[in-house]
Structure formats: structure tokens, C-alpha cells
Write an enzyme that holds these catalytic residues in place. Structure first.
Site, PDB file in Angstrom:
ATOM      1  N   ALA A  43       1.107  -1.154   0.050  1.00 21.97           N
ATOM      2  CA  ALA A  43      -0.549  -0.008  -0.107  1.00 21.97           C
ATOM      3  C   ALA A  43       0.697   1.341  -0.355  1.00 21.97           C
ATOM      4  O   ALA A  43       0.226   2.226  -1.042  1.00 21.97           O
ATOM      5  CB  ALA A  43      -1.008  -0.008   0.911  1.00 21.97           C
ATOM      6  N   ASP A  64      10.126  -5.683  -4.142  1.00 22.15           N
ATOM      7  CA  ASP A  64       8.850  -6.281  -3.695  1.00 22.15           C
ATOM      8  C   ASP A  64       9.165  -7.816  -3.720  1.00 22.15           C
ATOM      9  O   ASP A  64       9.488  -8.261  -4.905  1.00 22.15           O
ATOM     10  CB  ASP A  64       7.372  -5.969  -4.047  1.00 22.15           C
ATOM     11  CG  ASP A  64       6.450  -5.786  -2.977  1.00 22.15           C
ATOM     12  OD1 ASP A  64       6.332  -5.330  -2.753  1.00 22.15           O
ATOM     13  OD2 ASP A  64       6.349  -7.382  -3.390  1.00 22.15           O
ATOM     14  N   ARG A  75      -6.800  -0.939  -0.951  1.00 22.56           N
ATOM     15  CA  ARG A  75      -5.442  -0.062  -0.949  1.00 22.56           C
ATOM     16  C   ARG A  75      -4.489   0.491  -1.347  1.00 22.56           C
ATOM     17  O   ARG A  75      -3.770   1.397  -1.745  1.00 22.56           O
ATOM     18  CB  ARG A  75      -5.010  -0.147   0.705  1.00 22.56           C
ATOM     19  CG  ARG A  75      -4.365  -0.962   1.242  1.00 22.56           C
ATOM     20  CD  ARG A  75      -4.272  -1.303   2.734  1.00 22.56           C
ATOM     21  NE  ARG A  75      -3.586  -2.224   2.722  1.00 22.56           N
ATOM     22  CZ  ARG A  75      -3.807  -3.955   2.694  1.00 22.56           C
ATOM     23  NH1 ARG A  75      -5.045  -4.227   2.035  1.00 22.56           N
ATOM     24  NH2 ARG A  75      -3.369  -5.015   2.797  1.00 22.56           N
ATOM     25  N   ASP A 134       6.778  -3.787   4.990  1.00 23.31           N
ATOM     26  CA  ASP A 134       5.464  -3.885   6.359  1.00 23.31           C
ATOM     27  C   ASP A 134       6.563  -4.774   7.759  1.00 23.31           C
ATOM     28  O   ASP A 134       6.099  -5.377   8.862  1.00 23.31           O
ATOM     29  CB  ASP A 134       4.321  -4.813   5.534  1.00 23.31           C
ATOM     30  CG  ASP A 134       5.204  -6.113   5.328  1.00 23.31           C
ATOM     31  OD1 ASP A 134       6.232  -6.789   5.645  1.00 23.31           O
ATOM     32  OD2 ASP A 134       4.249  -6.975   5.481  1.00 23.31           O
ATOM     33  N   ASN A 135       7.444  -4.438   7.638  1.00 23.38           N
ATOM     34  CA  ASN A 135       8.467  -4.980   8.545  1.00 23.38           C
ATOM     35  C   ASN A 135       9.503  -4.788   9.928  1.00 23.38           C
ATOM     36  O   ASN A 135      10.256  -3.657   8.849  1.00 23.38           O
ATOM     37  CB  ASN A 135       8.491  -6.819   8.079  1.00 23.38           C
ATOM     38  CG  ASN A 135       9.689  -6.924   7.596  1.00 23.38           C
ATOM     39  OD1 ASN A 135      10.981  -7.135   8.218  1.00 23.38           O
ATOM     40  ND2 ASN A 135       9.443  -6.929   6.138  1.00 23.38           N
ATOM     41  N   CYS A 175      18.836   8.304  13.806  1.00 18.91           N
ATOM     42  CA  CYS A 175      18.349   7.053  12.439  1.00 18.91           C
ATOM     43  C   CYS A 175      16.776   6.576  13.081  1.00 18.91           C
ATOM     44  O   CYS A 175      17.295   6.827  14.752  1.00 18.91           O
ATOM     45  CB  CYS A 175      19.514   6.367  12.189  1.00 18.91           C
ATOM     46  SG  CYS A 175      20.281   5.553  13.668  1.00 18.91           S
ATOM     47  N   CYS A 191      -1.309  -5.235  10.215  1.00 13.31           N
ATOM     48  CA  CYS A 191      -2.545  -5.193   8.695  1.00 13.31           C
ATOM     49  C   CYS A 191      -3.533  -6.554   9.159  1.00 13.31           C
ATOM     50  O   CYS A 191      -4.405  -6.170   9.048  1.00 13.31           O
ATOM     51  CB  CYS A 191      -2.108  -5.155   8.038  1.00 13.31           C
ATOM     52  SG  CYS A 191      -0.869  -3.407   7.615  1.00 13.31           S
ATOM     53  N   CYS A 251      24.172   5.649  20.321  1.00 12.78           N
ATOM     54  CA  CYS A 251      23.212   4.179  19.074  1.00 12.78           C
ATOM     55  C   CYS A 251      24.069   3.483  18.604  1.00 12.78           C
ATOM     56  O   CYS A 251      25.603   3.533  18.101  1.00 12.78           O
ATOM     57  CB  CYS A 251      22.631   5.455  18.011  1.00 12.78           C
ATOM     58  SG  CYS A 251      22.058   4.666  17.013  1.00 12.78           S
TER      59      CYS A 251
HETATM   60 ZN   LIG Z   1      21.333   6.100  15.213  1.00 17.73          ZN
END
Ligand SMILES: [Zn+2]
Length: 347
Positions: A43, A64, A75, A134-135, A175, A191, A251
């Protein structure tokens, strides 16, 4: 007198966008020269690709791993019923649809799952990466790669009526790992469990596509680029912005350069969003679909085209791709999926 020849009917394709003060002719030329990768074309990816293709981004690489299904049509704006009937890979369907409304730009379709071993090949040569996945696993992988190559990327996600997005400019802004050091644990909304409003998808894609245009026209450090994690719930109207203008010095990814996701440590099988299925990652197993079709005939129903082979047996549906990758529908148990794969494709 008058014009020597009538102008091409498409010569003013971008005229309304060029009139916009933030873009102009110079900005339009920069868009034409820009190269954007879109990872995931469900989507959000579909909306991002549609907007940027119409805006005249000169080169789009659409990556994809999945194919079009009827449940996508609510959608996923680049697909139609014929794509779903054919189980066309989303990257291919998207490239075909874009070619029909903007044949002046280059679109490269990659039917592949972005993983550490192919990320360089799939993302090289692009100057901005957009998240249509989606992950979190893939997002952390993109984040590690972007940090490693100092490439900007834009995180986008939508579930239910909620949309969230973040611009990442490595070494300049926070980030993804600065803000979310670890993947969400426990029960995560997907979803599949929470459903999704198509308008939440379009909202996040509109914001991210606009930020992408700002990056390309004014550079990732230009002052119009947003420096917050922005979230918006379209149903409750709650919205929030979290400061993200500076990287976090401790980080893991951008501070310590401990790029565990790029190193491919502990990659599990993936359960896809939106359906009861498991993906089997296989690389070095090219499949001859005609031969496989013959081999599977006695065991169930088989159908194939140039891009995918589908096999139905009992309550399972297996979709095989030419590189040996498979999506097994009807289970979330990786062991069951692995065993079906081993039984019918090879172990
Ligand atoms: Zn970072």
C-alpha cells in the site's frame, strides 16, 4: 504566423508543479536526475511510487517480494483486478502501471526480498531509499545500510488508522535505531490484526513523498526537510512529533557502527503482514517452472506463468519464485513450511 509546430500534448506534463515556488524549472530538472529506491510495493510503496512517478522522479527502482492478491485492492493504488487474477508480482505490476501514465521516466522492477546478501546489488546507484515495507527487520536492514553508505532514507509505516514517518540523514539527524533501539517485542499490531485504512496509507505516503521531493530539490540538509518523528492517528486525530534532529551518540547503528542487521545476524523466517503465511528464503536454487509443474502435477493443483508458480495441496498454497524463494500460505509455523518446501521443492 503563430507557432511553427504544435507543442507535444505532454510537453506541459509538469507545468503545475514547476509553477509551485518550492520546485520551479531547476527543481524539476533535479527530480528528473534523481534515482530513488522504493523497498516494498504494497500500500505505502504503491502510493509512494505513484506520487513520485507522476512528479517526474527520473529513475525509480521498485523492490518487492510479493504478488498481487484481491485483498490488496482496497488500498494498493497501482494494482487492479487483472493483476490479482494473474497473481502478478507487485514490482512488475507497478512498473507496468507507471509506464501507462508516465513513459518518460525509467522504472526498474526487482522481484526480490531485500536481505543482507543482496542489499548492495538492489540499492546501489540510488540516492534516496524509501520504506514501503511492512516489517522492522527490513527497516533495520535499510537503516544499517543507509548509515554505512551515508545515504538518506525515509521510514514510513501505517497500521489501522495510524501513520508514522521519519526522515533519516545519517550523521546529521537521528536514525531509526537512535529512536527505536530494538524491534518492538511481544504482540505487535499488524494489518492482519488491526486492519488498515487506505487513507492512513495515503497520508503517510503523501508526507514521505513530499519530503523525498524536498531532499531531491534542495538536498537532504535543506531547512524545509522535517527533523521529527511524526505520527498521526486519523481516527482519533491524535498527533505527535518527537525531536529527531540529532543522532544519539551511543546509538548502536549510527554511533557505534555496530551494523548487526547488515551483517545478517540471526535472520529468521518472515511471517508476512496481511496473511497467514511463511516465507522460505532460498537463494541458490533456480527453478525450472515447466519441470516443477510436471513434478507437482500428481500432488495437487499447479499453475505457473513466467514470474511465479502456484501449488495447492490440502489447506496450503505455495508460491514459488524463479530463484527458489517460496511463500507458503496456510500456516505460520516455519517448521511446517520448511517441511512442505523440502517435500515438494527440495531440502
Ligand atoms: Zn542512530
Amino acid at each position: 504566423m503563430g507557432d511553427p509546430s504544435p507543442p507535444s500534448p505532454l510537453s506541459d506534463r509538469y507545468s503545475r508543479q514547476i509553477l509551485f515556488r518550492g520546485i520551479g524549472e531547476d527543481g524539476q530538472r533535479k527530480l528528473a536526475a534523481s534515482k530513488v529506491a522504493i523497498v516494498g510495493c504494497g500500500a505505502t510503496g504503491s502510493a509512494l511510487a505513484g506520487l513520485l512517478a507522476r512528479a517526474g522522479v527520473g529513475f525509480l527502482r521498485i523492490i518487492d517480494r510479493d504478488y498481487v492478491e484481491p485483498s490488496n485492492l482496497q488500498r494498493q493504488a497501482l494494482f487492479d483486478e487483472a493483476d490479482a487474477a494473474e497473481s502478478l508480482p507487485k514490482a512488475i505490476a507497478a512498473a507496468r502501471k507507471i509506464a501507462a501514465f508516465n513513459s518518460e521516466i525509467a522504472v526498474e522492477a526487482k522481484v526480490a526480498d531485500l536481505i543482507p546478501s543482496n542489499i548492495e546489488e538492489l540499492l546501489q546507484g540510488t540516492d534516496l531509499i524509501l520504506d514501503g515495507t511492512d516489517n522492522f527487520e527490513t527497516r533495520y536492514l535499510i537503516n544499517d545500510y543507509a548509515v554505512d553508505r551515508a545515504l538518506p532514507w525515509i521510514y514510513s509505516a501505517a497500521v489501522g488508522s495510524y501513520a508514522v514517518t521519519l526522515n533519516v540523514v545519517p550523521t546529521k539527524t537521528a536514525c531509526l535505531a537512535c529512536i527505536f533501539p530494538d524491534s518492538p517485542r511481544g504482540i505487535v499490531e499488524t494489518c492482519e490484526t488491526s486492519g488498515i485504512l487506505n487513507s492512513a496509507v495515503n497520508l503517510v505516503a503523501s508526507i514521505a513523498a513530499t519530503e523525498a521531493v524536498k531532499f531531491q530539490v534542495g538536498g537532504p540538509e535543506n531547512p524545509t526537510v522535517r527533523r521529527t518523528l511524526l505520527s498521526f492517528d486519523l481516527w482519533t486525530n491524535e498527533h505527535a512529533e518527537i525531536y529527531a534532529a540529532k543522532p544519539r551518540p551511543d546509538c548502536r547503528a549510527c554511533g557505534q557502527k555496530d551494523l548487526i542487521h547488515l551483517a545478517g545476524e540471526g535472520r529468521p523466517h518472515i511471517t508476512l503482514c496481511g496473511r497467514n503465511s511463511v516465507q522460505i528464503h532460498e537463494r541458490q536454487r533456480p527453478i525450472d517452472f515447466r519441470e516443477m509443474d510436471r513434478r507437482l502435477q500428481p500432488h495437487g493443483i499447479v499453475k505457473h506463468n513466467d514470474f511465479a508458480l502456484k501449488f495447492w495441496r490440502d489447506s496450503y498454497e505455495m508460491t514459488l519464485f524463479p530463484d527458489g524463494r517460496a511463500i507458503i500460505k496456510g500456516t505460520t509455523d516455519t517448521a511446517v513450511a520448511r517441511s512442505l518446501y523440502a517435500r515438494y521443492v527440495g531440502s
